[in-house]
Design a protein around this motif. Sequence first.
Motif, PDB file in Angstrom:
ATOM      1  N   PRO A  21      21.955   3.934  16.045  1.00 58.01           N
ATOM      2  CA  PRO A  21      22.421   2.675  16.601  1.00 58.01           C
ATOM      3  C   PRO A  21      21.246   1.776  16.949  1.00 58.01           C
ATOM      4  N   LEU A  22      21.521   0.533  17.129  1.00 57.88           N
ATOM      5  CA  LEU A  22      20.467  -0.426  17.436  1.00 57.88           C
ATOM      6  C   LEU A  22      19.788  -0.062  18.748  1.00 57.88           C
ATOM      7  N   ALA A  23      18.496   0.043  18.690  1.00 49.58           N
ATOM      8  CA  ALA A  23      17.759   0.366  19.914  1.00 49.58           C
ATOM      9  C   ALA A  23      16.440  -0.365  19.850  1.00 49.58           C
ATOM     10  N   ASP A  24      15.757  -0.486  20.980  1.00 50.33           N
ATOM     11  CA  ASP A  24      14.462  -1.160  20.897  1.00 50.33           C
ATOM     12  C   ASP A  24      13.345  -0.148  20.982  1.00 50.33           C
ATOM     13  N   PHE A  25      12.357  -0.432  20.198  1.00 54.30           N
ATOM     14  CA  PHE A  25      11.201   0.443  20.133  1.00 54.30           C
ATOM     15  C   PHE A  25       9.983  -0.362  20.513  1.00 54.30           C
ATOM     16  N   ASN A  26       8.984   0.317  21.033  1.00 57.73           N
ATOM     17  CA  ASN A  26       7.783  -0.422  21.372  1.00 57.73           C
ATOM     18  C   ASN A  26       6.741  -0.341  20.275  1.00 57.73           C
ATOM     19  N   TYR A  27       7.146   0.000  19.060  1.00 53.76           N
ATOM     20  CA  TYR A  27       6.249  -0.100  17.912  1.00 53.76           C
ATOM     21  C   TYR A  27       7.090  -0.627  16.751  1.00 53.76           C
ATOM     22  N   ASP A  28       6.407  -1.003  15.687  1.00 53.54           N
ATOM     23  CA  ASP A  28       7.137  -1.559  14.537  1.00 53.54           C
ATOM     24  C   ASP A  28       7.964  -0.485  13.887  1.00 53.54           C
ATOM     25  N   CYS A  29       9.244  -0.759  13.737  1.00 47.86           N
ATOM     26  CA  CYS A  29      10.120   0.293  13.261  1.00 47.86           C
ATOM     27  C   CYS A  29      11.122  -0.322  12.299  1.00 47.86           C
ATOM     28  N   LYS A  30      11.352   0.348  11.164  1.00 43.65           N
ATOM     29  CA  LYS A  30      12.302  -0.190  10.193  1.00 43.65           C
ATOM     30  C   LYS A  30      13.662   0.448  10.433  1.00 43.65           C
ATOM     31  N   HIS A  31      14.675  -0.374  10.605  1.00 43.11           N
ATOM     32  CA  HIS A  31      16.002   0.167  10.869  1.00 43.11           C
ATOM     33  C   HIS A  31      16.724   0.345   9.542  1.00 43.11           C
ATOM     34  N   LEU A  32      16.920   1.598   9.121  1.00 41.15           N
ATOM     35  CA  LEU A  32      17.486   1.832   7.806  1.00 41.15           C
ATOM     36  C   LEU A  32      19.001   1.785   7.813  1.00 41.15           C
ATOM     37  N   GLY A  33      19.603   2.282   8.857  1.00 42.43           N
ATOM     38  CA  GLY A  33      21.062   2.319   8.860  1.00 42.43           C
ATOM     39  C   GLY A  33      21.553   2.897  10.166  1.00 42.43           C
ATOM     40  N   THR A  34      22.872   2.980  10.294  1.00 46.02           N
ATOM     41  CA  THR A  34      23.410   3.439  11.558  1.00 46.02           C
ATOM     42  C   THR A  34      24.126   4.771  11.473  1.00 46.02           C
ATOM     43  N   GLY A  35      24.317   5.304  10.295  1.00 52.27           N
ATOM     44  CA  GLY A  35      25.161   6.489  10.266  1.00 52.27           C
ATOM     45  C   GLY A  35      24.768   7.472   9.194  1.00 52.27           C
ATOM     46  N   PRO A  36      25.633   8.452   9.021  1.00 59.37           N
ATOM     47  CA  PRO A  36      25.323   9.501   8.041  1.00 59.37           C
ATOM     48  C   PRO A  36      25.246   8.993   6.606  1.00 59.37           C
ATOM     49  N   ASP A  37      25.800   7.800   6.333  1.00 63.21           N
ATOM     50  CA  ASP A  37      25.758   7.312   4.944  1.00 63.21           C
ATOM     51  C   ASP A  37      24.331   7.117   4.480  1.00 63.21           C
ATOM     52  N   THR A  38      23.553   6.503   5.355  1.00 60.25           N
ATOM     53  CA  THR A  38      22.153   6.270   5.005  1.00 60.25           C
ATOM     54  C   THR A  38      21.459   7.594   4.740  1.00 60.25           C
ATOM     55  N   LEU A  39      21.815   8.556   5.550  1.00 57.15           N
ATOM     56  CA  LEU A  39      21.189   9.878   5.398  1.00 57.15           C
ATOM     57  C   LEU A  39      21.544  10.473   4.040  1.00 57.15           C
ATOM     58  N   LYS A  40      22.817  10.291   3.663  1.00 61.09           N
ATOM     59  CA  LYS A  40      23.255  10.830   2.381  1.00 61.09           C
ATOM     60  C   LYS A  40      22.524  10.151   1.241  1.00 61.09           C
ATOM     61  N   GLU A  41      22.348   8.841   1.401  1.00 60.97           N
ATOM     62  CA  GLU A  41      21.656   8.116   0.335  1.00 60.97           C
ATOM     63  C   GLU A  41      20.227   8.600   0.175  1.00 60.97           C
ATOM     64  N   ILE A  42      19.566   8.807   1.300  1.00 60.63           N
ATOM     65  CA  ILE A  42      18.183   9.270   1.205  1.00 60.63           C
ATOM     66  C   ILE A  42      18.152  10.668   0.616  1.00 60.63           C
ATOM     67  N   ALA A  43      19.128  11.490   1.019  1.00 59.82           N
ATOM     68  CA  ALA A  43      19.138  12.869   0.519  1.00 59.82           C
ATOM     69  C   ALA A  43      19.335  12.883  -0.984  1.00 59.82           C
ATOM     70  N   GLU A  44      20.165  11.940  -1.477  1.00 63.23           N
ATOM     71  CA  GLU A  44      20.418  11.922  -2.928  1.00 63.23           C
ATOM     72  C   GLU A  44      19.382  11.124  -3.676  1.00 63.23           C
ATOM     73  N   GLY A  45      18.473  10.473  -2.945  1.00 66.66           N
ATOM     74  CA  GLY A  45      17.394   9.786  -3.630  1.00 66.66           C
ATOM     75  C   GLY A  45      17.702   8.359  -4.029  1.00 66.66           C
ATOM     76  N   ARG A  46      18.794   7.805  -3.498  1.00 66.14           N
ATOM     77  CA  ARG A  46      19.176   6.465  -3.940  1.00 66.14           C
ATOM     78  C   ARG A  46      18.578   5.379  -3.067  1.00 66.14           C
ATOM     79  N   HIS A  47      18.051   5.746  -1.925  1.00 65.99           N
ATOM     80  CA  HIS A  47      17.607   4.734  -0.958  1.00 65.99           C
ATOM     81  C   HIS A  47      16.174   4.322  -1.271  1.00 65.99           C
ATOM     82  N   PRO A  48      15.826   3.054  -1.096  1.00 65.51           N
ATOM     83  CA  PRO A  48      14.448   2.645  -1.365  1.00 65.51           C
ATOM     84  C   PRO A  48      13.421   3.319  -0.476  1.00 65.51           C
ATOM     85  N   PHE A  49      13.877   3.894   0.606  1.00 61.94           N
ATOM     86  CA  PHE A  49      12.934   4.548   1.503  1.00 61.94           C
ATOM     87  C   PHE A  49      12.390   5.832   0.901  1.00 61.94           C
ATOM     88  N   CYS A  50      13.091   6.398  -0.072  1.00 59.33           N
ATOM     89  CA  CYS A  50      12.664   7.693  -0.600  1.00 59.33           C
ATOM     90  C   CYS A  50      11.274   7.627  -1.204  1.00 59.33           C
TER      91      CYS A  50
END
Lengths: 746, 251
Positions: free
Chosen positions: A475-504
């Motif tokens: 969920p949206l939170a504030d960080f005291n360093y530069d942080c990229k917010h990729l997503g809010t839920g398990p979907d993003t995780l699934k995408e990264i796991a399958e290699g479809r996300h640009p973060f991979c």
Amino acid sequence: MGVGILASRAIRPASRLLRSQPSNLLIRTIVSKPELQSPEAAAVSQPEPPKNQILPPRNPVGGARVHFTNPEDAIEVFVDGYAVKVPKGFTVLQACEVAGVDIPRFCYHSRLSIAGNCRMCLVEVEKSPKPVASCAMPALPGMKIKTDTPIAKKAREGVMEFLLMNHPLDCPICDQGGECDLQDQSMAFGSDRGRFTEMKRSVVDKNLGPLVKTVMTRCIQCTRCVRFASEVAGVQDLGMLGRGSGEEIGTYVEKLMTSELSGNVIDICPVGALTSKPFAFKARNWELKGTETIDVSDAVGSNIRVDSRGPEVMRIIPRLNEDINEEWISDKTRFSYDGLKRQRLSDPMIRDSDGRFKAVSWRDALAVVGDIIHQVKSDEIVGIAGQLSDAESMMVLKDFVNRMGSDNVWCEGTAVGVDADLRYSYLMNSSISGLENADLFLLVGTQPRVEAAMVNARICKTVRASNAKVAYIGPLADFNYDCKHLGTGPDTLKEIAEGRHPFCSALKNAKNPAIIVGAGLFNRTDKDAILSAVESIAQANNVVRPDWNGLNYLLLYAAQAAALDLGLIQQSAKALESAKFVYLMGADDVDVDKIPKDAFVVYQGHHGDKAVYRANVILPASAFTEKEGTYENTEGFTQQTVPAVPTVGDARDDWKIVRALSEVSGVNLPYNSIEGVRSRIKSVAPNLVHTDEREPAAFGPSLKPECKETMSTTPFKPVVENFYMTNAITRASKIMAQCSAVLLKK
Amino acid sequence: MAAPFTLRKIGVPPNSANLTEARRRVFDFFRAACRSLPTVMDIYNLQDVVAPSQLRFAISAQIRNNAHVTDPKALPLISLSLWVLGGDLLRAERRLCLRSIVILTCFNYHLSLKVESFTFWIVWRMKCLLYWVGSFTPLLSAKAVLPCGSFFEGSFLCFWMQSSRALLALFLCAFRMQSILFPDDSLLLLQVIDLLLFKGMEELTDIVDHAKQRHHIIGQYVVGEGLVQNTGSKDQGKSDFLKNFYTSNYV
């Protein structure tokens, strides 16, 4: 007989009438020598030290160790004639520290960047026209550094004189008195008389919040707080305004210091400009007894020193531990001590038939509980350990409940299905200090800023030092360093796991990627799927290797790691709903509505928090400042708390209560002393007995079986709603209540 | 309302002839104590602190504590006290000094009677014993035997001691004397009961006279250790751990 008196005899007329004993003593002629009149003349007249003198060996200041990253790059410098080898990038001040010479300083701090504006660290270096600021000057090979020459001493006296010129005469009313750098250094290095006759300047006080008290007139403009706030805390709140004698430290706008590390500026400030507001005017530091113990407000286990006066905790100060918390502690750790004085349970109580609690003796209370526990079937007995429980009490509770025939004993925060078979699945495997070596962070469902402030500080340090990248799923939170917010839920995780996300791609290119999974995910129903997705990401990107294990789990409570090591896991989901006897050992986060109406609830704890209102019997226990308990932090480092103050009222230690209850119930536990409990723990989880040691997990993810479940699509929820109110002690604390009212971002 | 009970001042300690009389005296004492309780509670403002029944219980508990004194087997030694007058025993090491006058007093009328009648026998026995112990210097001048009748209801046996070894021997003799002089122990038993009763009356008189303070009363009779627990029956089967647990966290 000094030169002065002899000279005076020569000067005065030798009159017999005048020369009598008392007048001899009254008249004293002041005679000066050329050496005393200027430092250069003194330097000239000083005898040369004999060459090839064998000097006694010296130890570095404060027992520090020097780490040579590159042994060929060591330089040799001479400090007061003593040769010392230092690594290449060292400054003169650090070289002197290695040589055992402590140079006075105000603005230099080993964990902050170099400012060089106090000028107190001036030392004389040969072949230099003027004394150099040792904190800023790099040590060059063959440099001859002299720290105790008249020039250096004169420089220090001069700097001290300048600092004290505008410093108010506040020592009697200043909280820093007794532990003030300015006091100590003026005694050691300052001159004995002042010559300031003008008016001193004064500065208006700033309001930084309910935690930090500011008296800006006392500020010596060393800028330590400014550098701390921007570097370590990551917030750019403080700054220096104005120039010259009109310089003022403050927030440019009327802003409060909302950072969770804001209390550390109190330790950093060398004078009494920034002090602790709750501790203001309460005690002097020499009347306090310091006890070195461990903090239990989160799973980090920061090392603290509890300063107490008699039976009362007056303040909490951080202790140095390079691996866990360095020199910092979070605000919750530092300021929640006043919760230890409110809402304390001090006598055993039994609920009467009219619903009110009545204080009884220990005999009666234990007799009642012992009677009832035998009227209940064995699988209807449930024991829940709280988030502040120590390993000894959890061990005794588990033994007792098991011997009564029940398997339902678990710790708060571990939902059904969390298994403790493989330790890597709930520990921070790269260790907190090992996070400094990471160059890419992936935070899954965790907000380290509110869950474990010291881990967040470490991530901030890494980001600042080596420009590491941080990506975040949640969920949206504030960080005291530069942080990229990729997503809010398990979907993003699934995408990264399958290699479809640009973060991979970033993951693949990172040398030491670190994945931090929050323990809040353990409470989800699709926990297995999520964790297996995380592990597949780890597998695909070479996160777990023999030399680097980047798969980390960030636990929430101080008792969780020890509980999982001891085997306090929840086997069946329906245990609480079908319970007839519930033993809550400090468990306040239990959903009280789930406990059936006819269940008999025993609450053993130190604060009258939420669960007390449902209890039938209350057994008062001791808080973490009053008992000696073993706690394991989230990276598997075992530490022990030390009792600093006596227990309140008729309270007893947790494990003693359970052991006494077992005896009254007729169950014979084979130990009756703390050593016996520890030897029992040794047979279950031997790492809990080896205090001050970290036991890394033995096996990696390769042993885990495949998971067939599917992930749900509900996004990750924040685990900690209010940073300042997470456990029974903080909820009872007035300072924490003020902070959460004023400092939380709405 | 009945007339308030006034406690008679006790001047002469009791002398019971037999066990029944001693029992009667004990019960009289208990009755007197219970009757003076309202006065005590009034003097020390104990109305909100404790109920009279609790204080009665406390008094009866104290009496019951000594109930074992009816058993003739459990007896203390004779209350003999040896006063050493006018001399420093240590200095008696050297030949020259000392004469220490050792006064063997017995606070016990019956004993004193017996001592009187057995005086010479005692002295003779002591001489033998001391001779046997080895102090040869002329010590026991038996001249100093003064059976003084009822001064403190005791009698004095004065011994002229000239060495500390002799004094030591005298102590040994005293212990031996007990078994010689009192083959049947019942008399001694009565004396013990009388003495305890005397002490109790003394205490009661002090309390009623307002010679004690409130916190003394509260500490000794309301909250006191031996009162609420430790009557013995409840704590039989408990382990040390449990007993310590009930007492305090830091035992």
